[in-house]
Design an enzyme around this catalytic site. Sequence first.
Site, PDB file in Angstrom:
ATOM      1  N   ASP A 238      89.235   7.146 -59.508  1.00  0.00           N
ATOM      2  CA  ASP A 238      87.767   6.903 -58.827  1.00  0.00           C
ATOM      3  C   ASP A 238      88.073   7.079 -57.441  1.00  0.00           C
ATOM      4  OD1 ASP A 238      89.442   4.464 -59.306  1.00  0.00           O
ATOM      5  OD2 ASP A 238      87.436   3.642 -58.828  1.00  0.00           O
TER       6      ASP A 238
ATOM      7  N   GLU B  89      89.887   1.777 -60.029  1.00  0.00           N
ATOM      8  CA  GLU B  89      90.465   0.902 -58.644  1.00  0.00           C
ATOM      9  C   GLU B  89      89.373   1.127 -58.211  1.00  0.00           C
ATOM     10  OE1 GLU B  89      92.582  -0.017 -55.028  1.00  0.00           O
ATOM     11  OE2 GLU B  89      90.865   1.253 -55.442  1.00  0.00           O
TER      12      GLU B  89
END
Length: 465
Positions: free
Chosen positions: A97, A166
Amino acid sequence: MTATSSTRDVRERVRGHLPALWRTLAELVRDRSVGADPDPPLAVTAEKVAALFRGAGLPGAAVTAVTHEGRTSAPLVHADAPGPPGAPTVLLYAHYDVQPADGSKWTVTAPFEPKEVDEGDDTRLYGRGAADDKSGIVMHLGALEALRANGSDLPIGVKLVVEGEEEGGDSVLAAHVAANPGDTRFHADVVVVADTGNLAVGRPALTSTLRGALVVDVAVRTLRHEVHSGVHGGPAPDAFLTLAQILATLQDPVTGDVAVPGLGVLDHPWPEVPPEEFRRDAGVLDEVDLIGSGTIAQQLYGRPSVTVVGLAGAPSAARPANVLTPSATARISLRLAPDQDPDRAFALLRRHVLGVAPFGVRPVVTPVGRGAGVTAGGGAFQAEVEAALAAAYGTTEVAHVGQGGSIPLVAALRAANPRADLVLWGCEEPRARIHGDDESVSRSELEHMTVAEALLLHALAGHGR
């Protein structure tokens, strides 16, 4: 085979794979895998990542998820390939991500249109996630491919964790691992986190500490509804200005230090960061002073910092209206000393905000995300880790530095593997401008760091013979 010939052989293997790795990284950058944006879904990128690792010697790499307290994590790429009897197991971590990107601020290319630029001393790939942290994914791919001579089986146990949470600050995966430290899917002898970086291009460093993080929303309401600023302005307090007064108390007006009483600091003999290098890398304007007490390294790695990362209810400059704002919310990101308890930090921040709120206003302080800091190192293979990094760069000097950023899952992995070596390294040197516009990654850093990781895996394989 001597150590020198082993290094040369590994380096040649990585160089042979590098053109394909560079192309793979560019293709991953094209994926708009922004955690906060459901279109396209994160599962699309996760499936691509799983397929890449299946081709790199982890046939069991698959997309899965974990649940915690009724919530399900973002798609998680996981693999578990046991090694020969007696061989150590390494867990390879990265995340797919990426941060959102405002294309109007990018000058080299659009955020999700990767562009290679020859900059004389190096070649860089520009695009969101090129460094943070799709370079980490490609590092792992290259290291595994270099370890598998002629397509042979892996000589060590390998577990893979590539997550999609994250950047969000509220990780279900981290919460699950923290609550279930006995989950063997996340156990290993060595945990390699490819999501930090070196002092500069060509200057290798191991990250020894990570600051913690606390993300909080502070909401203020002063009116039931909008009212005319001329008719009611004066006696009626504006919510945005009230919120601004609260936010201003978070920093000392003279030093710029975080002014929330009680927050801790961790001072450590980190190598100093030259002020001129920091100013250049951060883009600080010539006429603007640096803030905070202590050295730059102490501030970056061991002391709290505060940033307003989002606003809701702020008046629009594009479409101004002559009204008083009834409510406003600020999202605050507080970086914490590596040994600071995030729950304690939240209690201190909340008490401070409630104590300074003017005009009888009662702010609502809501935790959005939190992550504990980390101290790395620890296990039986530290000599191999340092030797691998030094050999990859052809040096005897490897710096040990802190990291101002935070990686929520790492503290949980540390707790689940208390006797393991925790290795924090990667390609995200200062010129990478992670989270900012014109993010990029150095081709030479990708090569050297992939060599370092391949050398480490090669050394670990020697312990299993």
